[in-house]
Design an enzyme around this catalytic site. Structure first.
Site, PDB file in Angstrom:
ATOM      1  CG  HIS A 160       0.807  -2.890   7.329  1.00  0.00           C
ATOM      2  ND1 HIS A 160       0.913  -1.588   6.875  1.00  0.00           N
ATOM      3  CD2 HIS A 160      -0.194  -3.455   6.594  1.00  0.00           C
ATOM      4  CE1 HIS A 160       0.007  -1.374   5.921  1.00  0.00           C
ATOM      5  NE2 HIS A 160      -0.661  -2.488   5.730  1.00  0.00           N
ATOM      6  CG  ASP A 372      17.786  -7.031 -13.330  1.00  0.00           C
ATOM      7  OD1 ASP A 372      18.431  -7.919 -12.733  1.00  0.00           O
ATOM      8  OD2 ASP A 372      17.874  -6.820 -14.552  1.00  0.00           O
TER       9      ASP A 372
END
Length: 433
Positions: A160, A372
């Site tokens: 983060h 994908d």
């Protein structure tokens, strides 16, 4: 359900092209410096039934993932480095950690009962552990898990201190496009530090942020039909405004009953993406923590408030995080402005005494479900919320029309919250997480 994970291999994946010497010290921005010392986690689950190839060769798939990851890291080179202090990344191409694993259960068992402990095992590390030195940890870690049915889970943890949810989504888009051979040269904007220059500061996670008591996380599903009804009731609000306000109102009712008072005070913070609020607007592909928190409140003196009112308060708070607000963060008093929201929250809690704080973050509209790698799109995408009470993360459903709300509360509050009559009017289903 018991699930055993066997780690088959762990290796660093380095960028396919060495990072040039003049780019080996990457400055992080002021907003990165202020980000918590956690990882941003996401899990993508791919069903073997949806694979676009007849014969699934998991060795070939893992090789594809590693090769395309290496190519992608050459453009996202800070994600293959390590943090150096609190102002830069050492981009010496240490690489992202890539783990191959095998689970002794079928994917359908995870989907049927997605307990938080099970989901955690699909990640390469504990995302909210702050015990070890950040300089010793990889910025990016990935775990590819093969299920007994042939399905695949890809768990990603990204520091983060370098990335937010939007950065993670951009990286996955680029990585999967590279794997598919359809990459159009997706390159991140890597100059946030010039817009929000780092300061000579050291940030420490406030004591008490991580809850040491018993917390529970529940996943509340709002389908498209129930969201439409909720939006109609809540001043024709956006999906995120409507769900946020409903959860806020239901949680306040629980807190009011618990306190024994007729009215209570409460605060909501909501993460606002700054990418479209700079002048000129930043690219969606900008790497880093480009967000601030909007703050909305209800005070005890105002009495009981309705859903419409909460929507209005939330909307006004979010609108305050505008281009002028961003310019102030970029100015000489930028540090004070960037910390302003949390200082305001702390001041209110100190002055009002007993006051519940609810922290919201929305990943709605992030294109996780478009990921994908060449074997179909994920059947489910999820995250794991921090073990912090009253933290709520909103994510899209696979159809894109609904919202999943991941809510973490202390056990006593969750028991009552999940039975709240108004919440149940719109929730399609509830699951433990």
């Amino acid at each position: 359900m018991e699930m055993k994970i066997d780690i088959l291999s762990t290796q660093p994946i380095k960028p396919s092209s060495p990072t040039p010497n003049h780019l080996r010290s990457f400055k992080i921005s002021l907003l990165d410096q202020l980000a918590p010392p956690f990882y941003v986690p996401v899990i993508l689950l791919f069903s073997a039934d949806d694979f676009d190839c007849e014969a699934v060769d998991h060795v070939t798939i893992c090789d594809l993932l590693k090769r395309s990851l290496s190519q992608t890291l050459s453009r996202f080179y800070p994600l293959a480095g390590k943090l150096k202090g609190n102002d830069s990344v050492d981009c010496s191409d240490d690489g992202a950690v890539f783990m191959e694993a095998r689970a002794n259960v079928e994917l359908s068992e995870i989907l049927r009962d997605p307990e938080i402990d099970l989901l955690q095992k699909l990640l390469p590390c504990e995302p909210y552990s702050v015990g070890s030195e950040s300089s010793d940890r990889a910025i990016t870690a990935i775990q590819a898990t093969i299920f007994e049915c042939g399905g695949i889970g890809i768990g990603v943890c990204m520091s983060h201190k370098v990335a937010d949810g939007a950065t993670l989504a951009t990286f996955l888009t680029a990585w999967s496009a590279t794997a598919m051979g359809t990459d159009d040269g997706i390159t991140p904007f890597l100059d946030s530090a010039s817009l929000f220059p780092p300061r000579d500061i050291n940030t420490v996670l406030s004591s008490g942020v991580i809850s040491h008591g018993k917390t529970l996380t529940r996943r509340f599903l709002f389908d498209a039909a129930s969201l439409a009804r909720l939006q109609s009731k809540a001043s024709n609000s956006t999906r995120v405004e409507a769900v946020t306000s409903l959860i806020w109102k239901s949680a306040m009712d629980v807190a009011r009953e618990k306190s024994g008072k007729d009215t209570i005070s409460s605060i909501v913070t909501h993460v606002v993406n700054l990418r479209g609020k700079t002048e000129p607007p930043l690219s969606d592909r900008s790497l880093g923590n480009l967000w601030q928190q909007a703050v909305a409140t209800v005070t005890e003196q105002e009495g009981k408030v309705e859903l419409d009112d909460l929507v209005g308060r939330l909307r006004r708070a979010i609108k305050k995080v505008d281009k002028e607000y961003v310019k102030e963060i970029q100015g000489e008093e930028g540090l004070s402005k960037a910390c302003g929201a949390m200082k305001e929250v702390q001041k209110m809690i100190m002055s009002k005494g007993e006051m519940e704080l609810y922290r919201f973050s929305s990943w709605s509209r992030f294109p996780f479900y478009e990921t994908d790698f060449g074997f179909g799109r994920p059947i489910w995408v999820c995250t794991i919320t921090a073990p912090i009470k009253n933290v709520i993360v909103l994510m899209d459903t696979k159809s894109g029309g609904g919202i999943e709300a991941w809510v973490t509360m202390v056990e006593e509050d969750m028991t009552k919250f999940q039975r709240h009559y108004e919440l149940l009017e719109f929730v399609s289903s509830t699951q433990s997480a």
